[in-house]
Design an enzyme around this catalytic site. Structure first.
Site, PDB file in Angstrom:
ATOM      1  N   THR A 129      -9.350  -4.027   5.933  1.00 16.00           N
ATOM      2  CA  THR A 129      -8.111  -4.380   6.799  1.00 16.00           C
ATOM      3  C   THR A 129      -8.418  -4.688   8.319  1.00 16.00           C
ATOM      4  O   THR A 129      -9.616  -4.356   8.753  1.00 16.00           O
ATOM      5  CB  THR A 129      -7.211  -3.038   6.795  1.00 16.00           C
ATOM      6  OG1 THR A 129      -6.382  -2.938   7.846  1.00 16.00           O
ATOM      7  CG2 THR A 129      -8.082  -1.779   6.913  1.00 16.00           C
ATOM      8  N   ASP A 130      -7.343  -5.046   9.041  1.00 15.35           N
ATOM      9  CA  ASP A 130      -7.798  -5.483  10.474  1.00 15.35           C
ATOM     10  C   ASP A 130      -7.597  -4.157  11.363  1.00 15.35           C
ATOM     11  O   ASP A 130      -8.206  -3.898  12.622  1.00 15.35           O
ATOM     12  CB  ASP A 130      -6.656  -6.401  11.097  1.00 15.35           C
ATOM     13  CG  ASP A 130      -5.324  -5.900  11.001  1.00 15.35           C
ATOM     14  OD1 ASP A 130      -5.080  -4.943  10.241  1.00 15.35           O
ATOM     15  OD2 ASP A 130      -4.283  -6.608  11.399  1.00 15.35           O
ATOM     16  N   GLU A 131      -7.241  -3.118  10.783  1.00  8.47           N
ATOM     17  CA  GLU A 131      -7.188  -1.757  11.614  1.00  8.47           C
ATOM     18  C   GLU A 131      -8.321  -1.047  11.661  1.00  8.47           C
ATOM     19  O   GLU A 131      -8.391  -0.185  12.533  1.00  8.47           O
ATOM     20  CB  GLU A 131      -6.435  -0.782  10.664  1.00  8.47           C
ATOM     21  CG  GLU A 131      -4.803  -1.406  10.332  1.00  8.47           C
ATOM     22  CD  GLU A 131      -3.872  -0.247   9.950  1.00  8.47           C
ATOM     23  OE1 GLU A 131      -3.854   0.986  10.244  1.00  8.47           O
ATOM     24  OE2 GLU A 131      -3.047  -0.749   9.271  1.00  8.47           O
ATOM     25  N   TYR A 154      -6.897   6.861   7.933  1.00  7.40           N
ATOM     26  CA  TYR A 154      -6.504   5.490   6.871  1.00  7.40           C
ATOM     27  C   TYR A 154      -7.816   4.561   7.405  1.00  7.40           C
ATOM     28  O   TYR A 154      -8.551   4.151   6.575  1.00  7.40           O
ATOM     29  CB  TYR A 154      -4.990   4.812   6.910  1.00  7.40           C
ATOM     30  CG  TYR A 154      -5.284   3.561   6.207  1.00  7.40           C
ATOM     31  CD1 TYR A 154      -5.701   3.359   4.860  1.00  7.40           C
ATOM     32  CD2 TYR A 154      -4.917   2.514   7.112  1.00  7.40           C
ATOM     33  CE1 TYR A 154      -5.535   2.058   4.342  1.00  7.40           C
ATOM     34  CE2 TYR A 154      -5.007   1.201   6.464  1.00  7.40           C
ATOM     35  CZ  TYR A 154      -5.265   0.965   5.206  1.00  7.40           C
ATOM     36  OH  TYR A 154      -5.222  -0.155   4.657  1.00  7.40           O
ATOM     37  N   LYS A 158     -11.225   3.257   5.698  1.00  7.49           N
ATOM     38  CA  LYS A 158     -11.716   1.876   5.333  1.00  7.49           C
ATOM     39  C   LYS A 158     -12.804   1.367   6.031  1.00  7.49           C
ATOM     40  O   LYS A 158     -13.744   0.556   5.468  1.00  7.49           O
ATOM     41  CB  LYS A 158     -10.435   0.752   5.705  1.00  7.49           C
ATOM     42  CG  LYS A 158      -9.074   1.341   4.868  1.00  7.49           C
ATOM     43  CD  LYS A 158      -9.173   0.799   3.488  1.00  7.49           C
ATOM     44  CE  LYS A 158      -9.373  -0.631   3.229  1.00  7.49           C
ATOM     45  NZ  LYS A 158      -9.353  -0.859   1.719  1.00  7.49           N
TER      46      LYS A 158
HETATM   47  N1  LIG Z   1      -0.745  -3.757   2.485  1.00 11.00           N
HETATM   48  C1  LIG Z   1      -1.438  -4.497   3.536  1.00 11.00           C
HETATM   49  O1  LIG Z   1      -0.547  -4.811   4.622  1.00 11.00           O
HETATM   50  C2  LIG Z   1      -2.660  -4.496   3.834  1.00 11.00           C
HETATM   51  C3  LIG Z   1      -3.488  -5.174   4.592  1.00 11.00           C
HETATM   52  C4  LIG Z   1      -4.580  -5.109   4.832  1.00 11.00           C
HETATM   53  C5  LIG Z   1      -5.618  -4.713   3.956  1.00 11.00           C
HETATM   54  N2  LIG Z   1      -4.856  -3.927   2.754  1.00 11.00           N
HETATM   55  C6  LIG Z   1      -5.811  -3.354   1.906  1.00 11.00           C
HETATM   56  O2  LIG Z   1      -5.553  -4.033   0.459  1.00 11.00           O
HETATM   57  C7  LIG Z   1      -5.517  -2.970  -0.565  1.00 11.00           C
HETATM   58  C8  LIG Z   1      -4.385  -3.061  -1.375  1.00 11.00           C
HETATM   59  O3  LIG Z   1      -3.256  -2.403  -0.473  1.00 11.00           O
HETATM   60  P1  LIG Z   1      -1.784  -2.474  -0.869  1.00 11.00           P
HETATM   61  O4  LIG Z   1      -0.904  -2.678  -0.089  1.00 11.00           O
HETATM   62  O5  LIG Z   1      -1.647  -3.380  -2.425  1.00 11.00           O
HETATM   63  O6  LIG Z   1      -1.879  -0.783  -1.615  1.00 11.00           O
HETATM   64  P2  LIG Z   1      -0.644  -0.155  -2.443  1.00 11.00           P
HETATM   65  O7  LIG Z   1      -0.594   1.179  -1.966  1.00 11.00           O
HETATM   66  O8  LIG Z   1       0.630  -0.887  -2.890  1.00 11.00           O
HETATM   67  O9  LIG Z   1      -1.482  -0.078  -4.029  1.00 11.00           O
HETATM   68  C9  LIG Z   1      -2.694   0.695  -4.031  1.00 11.00           C
HETATM   69  C10 LIG Z   1      -3.030   0.532  -5.598  1.00 11.00           C
HETATM   70  O10 LIG Z   1      -4.181   1.310  -5.700  1.00 11.00           O
HETATM   71  C11 LIG Z   1      -4.085   2.377  -6.799  1.00 11.00           C
HETATM   72  N3  LIG Z   1      -5.178   3.204  -6.584  1.00 11.00           N
HETATM   73  C12 LIG Z   1      -5.359   4.198  -5.445  1.00 11.00           C
HETATM   74  N4  LIG Z   1      -6.309   4.935  -5.436  1.00 11.00           N
HETATM   75  C13 LIG Z   1      -6.927   4.541  -6.668  1.00 11.00           C
HETATM   76  C14 LIG Z   1      -7.979   5.227  -7.340  1.00 11.00           C
HETATM   77  N5  LIG Z   1      -8.745   6.232  -6.759  1.00 11.00           N
HETATM   78  N6  LIG Z   1      -8.274   4.713  -8.503  1.00 11.00           N
HETATM   79  C15 LIG Z   1      -7.660   3.715  -9.058  1.00 11.00           C
HETATM   80  N7  LIG Z   1      -6.530   3.258  -8.480  1.00 11.00           N
HETATM   81  C16 LIG Z   1      -6.419   3.706  -7.216  1.00 11.00           C
HETATM   82  C17 LIG Z   1      -2.743   2.896  -6.456  1.00 11.00           C
HETATM   83  O11 LIG Z   1      -2.287   3.684  -7.873  1.00 11.00           O
HETATM   84  C18 LIG Z   1      -1.891   1.538  -6.226  1.00 11.00           C
HETATM   85  O12 LIG Z   1      -1.272   0.948  -7.405  1.00 11.00           O
HETATM   86  C19 LIG Z   1      -6.085  -1.681   0.064  1.00 11.00           C
HETATM   87  O13 LIG Z   1      -7.379  -1.655  -0.044  1.00 11.00           O
HETATM   88  C20 LIG Z   1      -5.555  -1.916   1.348  1.00 11.00           C
HETATM   89  O14 LIG Z   1      -6.277  -1.201   2.450  1.00 11.00           O
HETATM   90  C21 LIG Z   1      -3.288  -3.666   2.724  1.00 11.00           C
END
Ligand SMILES: NC(=O)c1ccc[n+]([C@@H]2O[C@H](COP(=O)([O-])OP(=O)(O)OC[C@H]3O[C@@H](n4cnc5c(N)ncnc54)[C@H](O)[C@@H]3O)[C@@H](O)[C@H]2O)c1
Length: 344
Positions: A129-131, A154, A158
């Site tokens: 992430t950008d964070e 968080y 990451k």
């Molecule tokens: N949403 C954003 O804006 C954003 C931006 C940049 C990066 N990200 C990264 O992208 C990835 C996905 O984000 P998202 O928004 O889809 O998240 P989300 O919370 O919607 O989904 C995460 C999924 O991962 C599963 N999960 C969590 N821990 C787990 C584990 N230990 N084993 C198996 N499954 C597990 C959860 O059940 C869920 O279905 C993350 O790594 C997040 O840090 C998200």
């Protein structure tokens, strides 16, 4: 030959969108998700019977299961999206974040260390992430290689995973690429996050909460553009490198909510009902601004976003209006009730 991809966290927001795009691109997809509050079976209900798709309910901390899946399916790529993702929850319960986002990644790395001995044609794309860059001052934009200064549990979890990955690339030659993406929005996102929560509250006629004075700035990308970038990293990215993924569309939270209200009213709300904003106590340690310099992925890999913010927002609002099941299913209602999103 058909490529095989593992997607971890594939029942979540970005993972489910990535799986749909991979299937369109003729990949065989193996989804590993532990099924948490952020998952929704509804996200992938139309594809669960596809022959090119297999789902495993499993935690990425379960090494035995992960080894078995790697051995059985012999994937060419693993996209790691399994993570705890909500900053507010990380402030209340950091341990879950340490577990999934650091120990889970360590576990994947250990399994891959063994797997590449039998499968040479393999890459892992880790979604960060950008964070991790922390608060950005003035009009500066974070570049790959800039110092990591995470502020919340968080972003610290990451950042730790990114450091661990870089150490495994250097020490054990693991074939991994990291992406650092800005805030995503689009279909399938659990309505605790900013944009879906705003849309959801407009739909159910509740006030829209905004932290502090609403001046915090974020960069936004439509989820499909992010997923296209991830596939392009797999196809053309350089092993051992990081790539920022952003659009240049940066707005403060108040302006963003006003934009959502305006677009909602002019496209979907014939009755023009009154929508209220409510300023709430700010989140501790709330970063003021994130902004990415994304020249590298644009210049080196030829990726660019396809969607303007307005066009993508209209698609997103339409999706929430047309998919009430997403928040009306039994499981969804239980969680939404706990979050105070619905009252009955
Ligand atoms: N949403 C954003 O804006 C954003 C931006 C940049 C990066 N990200 C990264 O992208 C990835 C996905 O984000 P998202 O928004 O889809 O998240 P989300 O919370 O919607 O989904 C995460 C999924 O991962 C599963 N999960 C969590 N821990 C787990 C584990 N230990 N084993 C198996 N499954 C597990 C959860 O059940 C869920 O279905 C993350 O790594 C997040 O840090 C998200």
């Amino acid at each position: 030959m058909q490529k095989k991809a593992i997607v971890t966290g594939g029942l979540g927001f970005i993972g489910s969108n990535l799986i749909k795009l991979l299937l369109k691109n003729n990949f065989f997809v193996i989804n590993i998700d532990k099924i948490s509050y952020a998952s929704n079976i509804y996200n992938l209900q139309n594809i669960k019977k596809k022959i090119k798709y297999k789902f495993y309910k499993s935690d990425i901390c379960n090494k035995k299961m992960l080894n078995m899946i790697l051995k059985k399916h012999k994937p060419n790529v693993l996209f790691n999206l399994a993570a705890e993702t909500h900053v507010d929850r990380s402030i209340n319960n950091p341990l879950n974040f340490v577990r999934s986002n650091i120990i889970g990644v360590y576990n994947i790395l250990e399994c891959i260390k063994e797997y590449i001995k039998i499968q040479k044609n393999f890459k892992m794309i880790h979604v960060s992430t950008d964070e991790v860059y922390g608060d950005i001052k003035g009009l500066k934009k974070s570049k790959e290689g800039d110092k990591y200064q995470p502020s919340s549990p968080y972003s610290a979890s990451k950042a730790s995973a990114d450091h661990l990955i870089n150490s495994y690339v250097r020490t054990y030659n693991l074939p991994i690429i990291i992406s650092n993406c800005c805030n995503n929005f689009g279909p399938n996102q659990f309505p605790e996050k900013f944009i879906p929560k705003t849309i959801f509250n407009i739909i159910i006629n509740k006030n829209i909460p905004i932290y502090g004075k609403g001046k915090n700035q974020r960069e936004w990308i439509y989820v499909e553009d992010h997923c296209r970038a991830l596939i392009s990293l797999f196809k053309k990215g350089k092993i051992g490198e990081s790539y920022n993924i952003g659009t240049g569309f940066i707005a403060n939270n108040l302006k963003l909510v006003k934009k959502i209200i305006k677009i909602y009213k002019s496209n979907f709300d014939k009755k023009k009902h009154k929508i209220k904003i409510e300023f709430v106590k700010d989140r501790p340690g709330h970063d003021f601004r994130y902004a990415l310099n994304s020249n590298k992925i644009k210049e080196k890999l030829g990726w660019n976003q396809l969607y303007s913010f307005n066009k993508a927002l209209i698609k997103t609002i339409k999706w929430y209006l047309e998919n009430p099941k997403f928040y009306n299913s039994k499981q969804r209602r239980k969680f939404d009730k706990r979050l105070g999103l619905i009252n009955d």
